[in-house]
Design a protein around this motif. Structure first.
Motif, PDB file in Angstrom:
ATOM      1  N   GLY A  34       5.793   6.087   0.468  1.00 29.21           N
ATOM      2  CA  GLY A  34       6.521   6.641  -0.520  1.00 29.21           C
ATOM      3  C   GLY A  34       5.592   6.954  -1.841  1.00 29.21           C
ATOM      4  N   HIS A  35       6.285   7.420  -3.027  1.00 29.36           N
ATOM      5  CA  HIS A  35       5.807   7.863  -4.095  1.00 29.36           C
ATOM      6  C   HIS A  35       5.810   6.796  -5.446  1.00 29.36           C
ATOM      7  CE1 HIS A  35       9.786   9.360  -4.004  1.00 29.36           C
ATOM      8  NE2 HIS A  35       9.818   9.070  -5.251  1.00 29.36           N
ATOM      9  N   GLU A  42      14.779  -3.990  -3.518  1.00 29.56           N
ATOM     10  CA  GLU A  42      16.070  -3.233  -4.261  1.00 29.56           C
ATOM     11  C   GLU A  42      15.829  -1.986  -4.292  1.00 29.56           C
ATOM     12  OE1 GLU A  42      14.570  -6.272  -5.153  1.00 29.56           O
ATOM     13  OE2 GLU A  42      16.230  -7.602  -4.276  1.00 29.56           O
ATOM     14  N   LEU A  43      14.558  -1.593  -4.870  1.00 27.07           N
ATOM     15  CA  LEU A  43      14.413  -0.010  -5.219  1.00 27.07           C
ATOM     16  C   LEU A  43      14.360   0.711  -3.902  1.00 27.07           C
ATOM     17  CD1 LEU A  43      14.073   1.887  -7.515  1.00 27.07           C
ATOM     18  CD2 LEU A  43      11.739   1.523  -7.651  1.00 27.07           C
ATOM     19  N   VAL A  44      13.618   0.228  -2.714  1.00 26.09           N
ATOM     20  CA  VAL A  44      13.209   0.976  -1.477  1.00 26.09           C
ATOM     21  C   VAL A  44      14.723   1.129  -0.941  1.00 26.09           C
ATOM     22  CG1 VAL A  44      12.391   0.602   0.816  1.00 26.09           C
ATOM     23  CG2 VAL A  44      10.913   0.071  -1.289  1.00 26.09           C
ATOM     24  N   HIS A  51       9.828   5.428   0.619  1.00 26.29           N
ATOM     25  CA  HIS A  51       8.905   4.422   1.515  1.00 26.29           C
ATOM     26  C   HIS A  51      10.020   4.117   2.696  1.00 26.29           C
ATOM     27  CE1 HIS A  51       6.996   3.490  -2.535  1.00 26.29           C
ATOM     28  NE2 HIS A  51       5.894   3.093  -1.817  1.00 26.29           N
ATOM     29  N   ALA A  52       9.265   3.561   3.787  1.00 22.31           N
ATOM     30  CA  ALA A  52       9.719   3.045   4.917  1.00 22.31           C
ATOM     31  C   ALA A  52       9.493   1.472   4.877  1.00 22.31           C
ATOM     32  CB  ALA A  52       9.267   3.778   6.187  1.00 22.31           C
ATOM     33  N   GLU A  53      10.363   0.785   5.323  1.00 25.21           N
ATOM     34  CA  GLU A  53      10.244  -0.618   5.634  1.00 25.21           C
ATOM     35  C   GLU A  53       9.540  -0.800   6.954  1.00 25.21           C
ATOM     36  OE1 GLU A  53      13.604  -3.036   6.007  1.00 25.21           O
ATOM     37  OE2 GLU A  53      14.505  -2.320   4.089  1.00 25.21           O
ATOM     38  N   ALA A  54       8.252  -1.173   6.742  1.00 24.44           N
ATOM     39  CA  ALA A  54       7.363  -1.027   7.876  1.00 24.44           C
ATOM     40  C   ALA A  54       6.685  -2.585   8.226  1.00 24.44           C
ATOM     41  CB  ALA A  54       6.168  -0.312   7.479  1.00 24.44           C
ATOM     42  N   THR A  91      16.322   7.261   4.558  1.00 27.78           N
ATOM     43  CA  THR A  91      14.894   7.359   5.136  1.00 27.78           C
ATOM     44  C   THR A  91      14.109   6.190   5.097  1.00 27.78           C
ATOM     45  OG1 THR A  91      14.048   7.864   2.725  1.00 27.78           O
ATOM     46  CG2 THR A  91      14.892   9.687   4.051  1.00 27.78           C
ATOM     47  N   GLN A  92      14.439   5.288   4.505  1.00 25.91           N
ATOM     48  CA  GLN A  92      13.632   3.674   4.411  1.00 25.91           C
ATOM     49  C   GLN A  92      13.680   3.217   5.772  1.00 25.91           C
ATOM     50  OE1 GLN A  92      16.551   4.482   2.718  1.00 25.91           O
ATOM     51  NE2 GLN A  92      17.784   2.415   2.399  1.00 25.91           N
ATOM     52  N   TYR A  93      14.621   3.656   6.776  1.00 22.89           N
ATOM     53  CA  TYR A  93      14.754   3.000   8.130  1.00 22.89           C
ATOM     54  C   TYR A  93      14.275   4.034   9.078  1.00 22.89           C
ATOM     55  CZ  TYR A  93      17.761  -0.198   5.507  1.00 22.89           C
ATOM     56  OH  TYR A  93      18.157  -1.075   4.894  1.00 22.89           O
ATOM     57  N   ARG A  94      13.403   5.249   8.694  1.00 28.14           N
ATOM     58  CA  ARG A  94      12.971   6.235   9.528  1.00 28.14           C
ATOM     59  C   ARG A  94      12.051   5.410  10.439  1.00 28.14           C
ATOM     60  NH1 ARG A  94      10.533   7.200   4.625  1.00 28.14           N
ATOM     61  NH2 ARG A  94       8.174   7.226   4.776  1.00 28.14           N
TER      62      ARG A  94
END
Length: 174
Positions: A34-35, A42-44, A51-54, A91-94
Motif C-alpha cells: 500500500g501507500h 481499521e484503515l486497511v 495494502h493487502a492483509e499478508a 483489495t485488502q483481501y487480494r
C-alpha cells in the motif's frame, strides 16, 4: 531461513495454516503493498490504503521446501477471485505474492504456473515487489490459536487448516 510475504484473503487463515507446518519458524501477520505509512487494521479494512492483509512466513528450506510453502498458498485460497476471498471483499483481501529479490520472483512465478494446472479459469494472483511490511496489531498474531471458538475461525479458518493437514500430511507438525 527464508521469508515469503504472501496475501490470500484474511491473514488469520494464512497464519493458522502455516503454523501447523513443520519447518515454519514464524508467521507474522501484517500489511504490505500500500501507500500509507504504518496503517492500522481499521484503515486497511476501508480498502483505501492499497495494502493487502499478508503474512510473513519464515521457514527452514532444509525441513520444508520453498515449493511446498508456495503450493500450500495456492491450495489454501482461491487464486481466481479478484480482490476477494469468499465473503471478504476488497483489495485488502487480494491474492498477491510480494518478492524480495529476483530469485523469489522466479519462485513465485513458477508456483503460479504450477497452480494454473489445477485451477480452472485465470489466476489473478499478483506478483509484486515487496515494499514496507507493517506488522499487524498484536491481537491479529496467531489469532486462530487464541480464538478457536470464534465464528470466523470455525467457519473459514478451521476448514482450511484441516484441508492442509490432509493434503500436506507429511509436512504437518507432530
Amino acid at each position: 531461513m527464508r521469508t515469503f510475504h504472501l496475501a490470500g484473503g484474511c491473514f488469520w487463515c494464512l497464519d493458522a495454516v502455516y503454523r501447523v507446518l513443520d519447518g515454519v519458524h514464524d508467521v507474522v501477520s501484517g500489511y504490505t503493498g500500500g501507500h500509507v505509512v504504518n496503517p492500522s487494521y481499521e484503515l486497511v479494512c476501508t480498502g483505501s490504503t492499497g495494502h493487502a492483509e499478508a503474512v510473513a512466513v519464515t521457514f527452514d528450506p532444509d525441513v520444508i521446501p520453498a515449493d511446498v510453502i508456495l503450493d500450500v498458498f495456492f491450495t489454501l485460497h482461491d487464486p481466481r477471485q479478484l480482490n476477494r476471498q469468499g465473503n471478504d471483499i476488497g483489495t485488502q483481501y487480494r491474492s498477491a505474492m510480494f518478492y524480495a529479490d529476483d530469485e523469489q520472483k522466479a519462485l513465485f512465478e513458477a508456483a503460479r504456473d504450477r497452480a494454473s494446472e489445477y485451477w480452472d479459469g485465470g489466476i489473478v494472483t499478483q506478483i509484486e515487489k515487496l515494499g514496507p511490511y507493517y506488522i499487524a496489531e498484536e491481537y491479529h498474531q496467531d489469532f486462530f490459536a487464541k480464538n478457536p471458538g470464534q465464528g470466523y475461525c470455525l467457519a473459514v479458518a478451521l476448514p482450511k487448516v484441516n484441508k492442509i493437514r490432509a493434503s500436506y500430511a507429511s509436512y504437518v507438525k507432530a
